[in-house]
Structure formats: structure tokens, C-alpha cells
Design an enzyme around this catalytic site. Structure first.
Site, PDB file in Angstrom:
ATOM      1  CE  LYS A  11      -4.175  -2.154   1.986  1.00 17.22           C
ATOM      2  NZ  LYS A  11      -4.971  -2.384   3.345  1.00 17.22           N
ATOM      3  CG  PHE A  59     -14.037   1.572   7.113  1.00 18.13           C
ATOM      4  CD1 PHE A  59     -12.972   0.884   5.448  1.00 18.13           C
ATOM      5  CD2 PHE A  59     -13.728   0.800   7.596  1.00 18.13           C
ATOM      6  CE1 PHE A  59     -13.141  -0.592   5.019  1.00 18.13           C
ATOM      7  CE2 PHE A  59     -14.084  -0.664   6.908  1.00 18.13           C
ATOM      8  CZ  PHE A  59     -13.914  -1.255   6.155  1.00 18.13           C
ATOM      9  NE  ARG A  87      -6.126 -12.455   5.191  1.00 20.44           N
ATOM     10  CZ  ARG A  87      -7.200 -11.864   5.256  1.00 20.44           C
ATOM     11  NH1 ARG A  87      -7.374 -10.483   4.092  1.00 20.44           N
ATOM     12  NH2 ARG A  87      -7.736 -11.241   6.188  1.00 20.44           N
ATOM     13  CB  THR A  93      -7.528  -5.881   9.627  1.00 18.96           C
ATOM     14  OG1 THR A  93      -7.891  -6.951   9.527  1.00 18.96           O
ATOM     15  CG2 THR A  93      -7.643  -4.819   9.066  1.00 18.96           C
ATOM     16  NE  ARG A 104      -2.605  -5.545   6.849  1.00 18.25           N
ATOM     17  CZ  ARG A 104      -3.245  -6.246   6.322  1.00 18.25           C
ATOM     18  NH1 ARG A 104      -3.962  -7.474   7.259  1.00 18.25           N
ATOM     19  NH2 ARG A 104      -3.814  -6.057   5.632  1.00 18.25           N
ATOM     20  CG  ASN A 114      -3.809  -2.026   7.051  1.00 19.07           C
ATOM     21  OD1 ASN A 114      -4.291  -1.786   5.367  1.00 19.07           O
ATOM     22  ND2 ASN A 114      -5.017  -3.181   7.075  1.00 19.07           N
ATOM     23  CG  HIS A 117      -5.180  -6.347  -0.459  1.00 25.78           C
ATOM     24  ND1 HIS A 117      -6.311  -6.438   0.371  1.00 25.78           N
ATOM     25  CD2 HIS A 117      -5.420  -7.137  -1.394  1.00 25.78           C
ATOM     26  CE1 HIS A 117      -7.446  -7.673  -0.840  1.00 25.78           C
ATOM     27  NE2 HIS A 117      -6.682  -7.781  -1.484  1.00 25.78           N
ATOM     28  CD  GLU A 128      -8.742  -9.299  -3.567  1.00 25.62           C
ATOM     29  OE1 GLU A 128      -9.312  -8.637  -2.644  1.00 25.62           O
ATOM     30  OE2 GLU A 128      -7.635  -9.680  -3.647  1.00 25.62           O
TER      31      GLU A 128
HETATM   32  P1  RTP Z   1      -6.978  -6.817   3.527  1.00 25.11           P
HETATM   33  O1  RTP Z   1      -8.417  -6.629   2.528  1.00 25.11           O
HETATM   34  O2  RTP Z   1      -6.872  -4.412   2.763  1.00 25.11           O
HETATM   35  O3  RTP Z   1      -6.095  -6.982   3.212  1.00 25.11           O
HETATM   36  O4  RTP Z   1      -7.258  -6.208   4.735  1.00 25.11           O
HETATM   37  P2  RTP Z   1      -7.926  -7.017   5.484  1.00 25.11           P
HETATM   38  O5  RTP Z   1      -8.492  -8.232   4.569  1.00 25.11           O
HETATM   39  O6  RTP Z   1      -7.290  -7.706   7.162  1.00 25.11           O
HETATM   40  O7  RTP Z   1      -9.173  -6.298   5.916  1.00 25.11           O
HETATM   41  P3  RTP Z   1     -10.659  -5.646   5.338  1.00 25.11           P
HETATM   42  O8  RTP Z   1     -11.767  -6.448   6.209  1.00 25.11           O
HETATM   43  O9  RTP Z   1     -10.863  -6.224   3.769  1.00 25.11           O
HETATM   44  O10 RTP Z   1     -10.379  -4.545   5.108  1.00 25.11           O
HETATM   45  C1  RTP Z   1     -10.103  -3.823   3.892  1.00 25.11           C
HETATM   46  C2  RTP Z   1      -8.926  -2.561   4.692  1.00 25.11           C
HETATM   47  O11 RTP Z   1     -10.062  -1.338   4.735  1.00 25.11           O
HETATM   48  C3  RTP Z   1      -9.823  -1.004   6.386  1.00 25.11           C
HETATM   49  N1  RTP Z   1     -10.109  -0.768   7.371  1.00 25.11           N
HETATM   50  N2  RTP Z   1     -10.723   0.322   8.827  1.00 25.11           N
HETATM   51  N3  RTP Z   1     -11.524   1.883  10.139  1.00 25.11           N
HETATM   52  C4  RTP Z   1     -11.768   0.787  10.594  1.00 25.11           C
HETATM   53  O12 RTP Z   1     -12.266  -0.093  11.297  1.00 25.11           O
HETATM   54  C5  RTP Z   1     -11.401  -0.490   9.164  1.00 25.11           C
HETATM   55  N4  RTP Z   1     -11.542  -1.220   8.926  1.00 25.11           N
HETATM   56  C6  RTP Z   1     -10.888  -1.635   8.165  1.00 25.11           C
HETATM   57  C7  RTP Z   1      -8.151  -1.243   6.359  1.00 25.11           C
HETATM   58  O13 RTP Z   1      -7.191  -0.536   5.722  1.00 25.11           O
HETATM   59  C8  RTP Z   1      -8.571  -2.572   5.483  1.00 25.11           C
HETATM   60  O14 RTP Z   1      -6.760  -3.134   5.510  1.00 25.11           O
HETATM   61 MG    MG Z   2     -10.201  -7.840   2.791  1.00 29.03          MG
END
Ligand code: RTP
Ligand code: MG
Length: 143
Positions: A11, A59, A87, A93, A104, A114, A117, A128
Site C-alpha cells: 500500500k 471507513f 494472510r 488488519t 503489518r 496498514n 493487502h 483481484e
Molecule cells: P485487506 O483487505 O486490505 O487485506 O485487509 P483485511 O482483509 O485485513 O481487512 P478488510 O476488512 O478487508 O478491510 C480492508 C481495509 O480497510 C481498512 N479498514 N479500516 N477503520 C476500520 O475499522 C477499518 N477496518 C478496515 C483497513 O485498511 C483494511 O486493510
Molecule cells: Mg480484505
């Protein structure tokens, strides 16, 4: 074990901090092979399309603004159980919850910025990978 493909983004925060090589090293150390790679600067429309599943989340606007704030590095990774293996080395996250030694934990500052991804399922990975790479751009390893 199944050979899978997964999709990765380094990112804007991690690109800005010159951590591309350090994160690539994590992939290679984990046995994940880079079979396609490029640096891109997403438009608002591209970022919104990529994260469409989160469009109703509070968000979403901040996420799109961050993901368009600078160049990102996108790559397709191949390896045994690649989706879960990737992962695991990414970590949680929220970097505050990420296990020591994960990407991370070591390269991210906050849940909003973070560092990286990773696809969350084989189905997500297929969507994707295709969002960023044509079939001709994927270079599977023969050894
Ligand atoms: P990613 O898709 O980026 O690999 O991350 P992830 O699966 O661990 O998390 P996801 O639920 O898919 O959320 C995508 C991205 O959104 C941001 N986020 N912010 N402020 C918040 O509560 C919040 N929750 C998610 C994060 O940057 C996350 O990587
Ligand atoms: Mg995700």
C-alpha cells in the site's frame, strides 16, 4: 498441498517508506513466488471498484482516499496454500493486534495505513488478480 494463487498490494504508506524490497523478502522467505508485478497509481474509480465489497462501510471514503494517495505495488503470488500462507505473514488488519514478525506488525502504523493487502479467499484472489493482470502477464514458475 494445493498450489494456489493470491493477490497482494503493497500500500502507499509502505511504498513511500521504501519498504517494497523488505516486504518482497518476506514473500520469498515464506516460499511465495512472484508471478506478476507492477507499480500503479490508482484512480478513485479503480480503488472504489477494487474495494466495492466495502462500499457501505464507514471507513470506505478514507480507504479510497488512502489507496489513491500514492503509488502501490501489486503482485500475484503463487505457492502451497498461498491464500492462507500470505494472510499469516501479513498479520491482523490492525497492526496493534498483529503477531510479532508479521508484515503489518513490522511495517504498518495504523489500521487505516496498514502496509499491505492480501486476498481473503481463493475466490477473492481470482477476482483481484484479474482486476489488475491479464492472463498473458502471469508467469507461472516451472521450477
Ligand atoms: P485487506 O483487505 O486490505 O487485506 O485487509 P483485511 O482483509 O485485513 O481487512 P478488510 O476488512 O478487508 O478491510 C480492508 C481495509 O480497510 C481498512 N479498514 N479500516 N477503520 C476500520 O475499522 C477499518 N477496518 C478496515 C483497513 O485498511 C483494511 O486493510
Ligand atoms: Mg480484505
Amino acid at each position: 498441498m494445493a498450489i494456489e494463487r493470491t493477490f497482494s498490494i503493497i500500500k502507499p504508506d509502505a511504498v513511500a517508506k521504501n519498504n517494497i524490497g523488505a516486504i518482497y523478502n518476506r514473500f520469498e522467505t515464506a516460499g511465495l513466488k512472484i508471478i506478476a508485478s507492477k507499480i500503479v497509481h490508482l484512480s478513485k474509480e479503480q480503488a472504489e471498484g477494487f474495494y466495492a465489497e466495502h462500499s457501505e462501510r464507514p471507513f470506505f471514503g478514507a480507504l479510497v482516499a488512502f489507496m489513491t494517495s500514492g503509488p502501490i505495488m501489486v503482485q500475484t503470488l503463487e505457492g502451497e496454500n498461498a491464500v492462507l500462507a500470505h494472510r499469516e505473514i501479513l498479520g491482523a488488519t490492525n497492526p496493534a493486534d498483529a503477531a510479532p514478525g508479521t508484515i503489518r506488525a513490522d511495517f504498518a502504523e495504523s489500521i487505516d495505513e496498514n502496509a499491505a493487502h492480501g486476498s481473503d479467499s481463493v475466490e477473492s484472489a481470482q477476482r483481484e488478480v484479474a482486476y489488475f493482470f491479464s492472463t498473458e502477464e502471469l508467469c507461472p514458475r516451472t521450477r
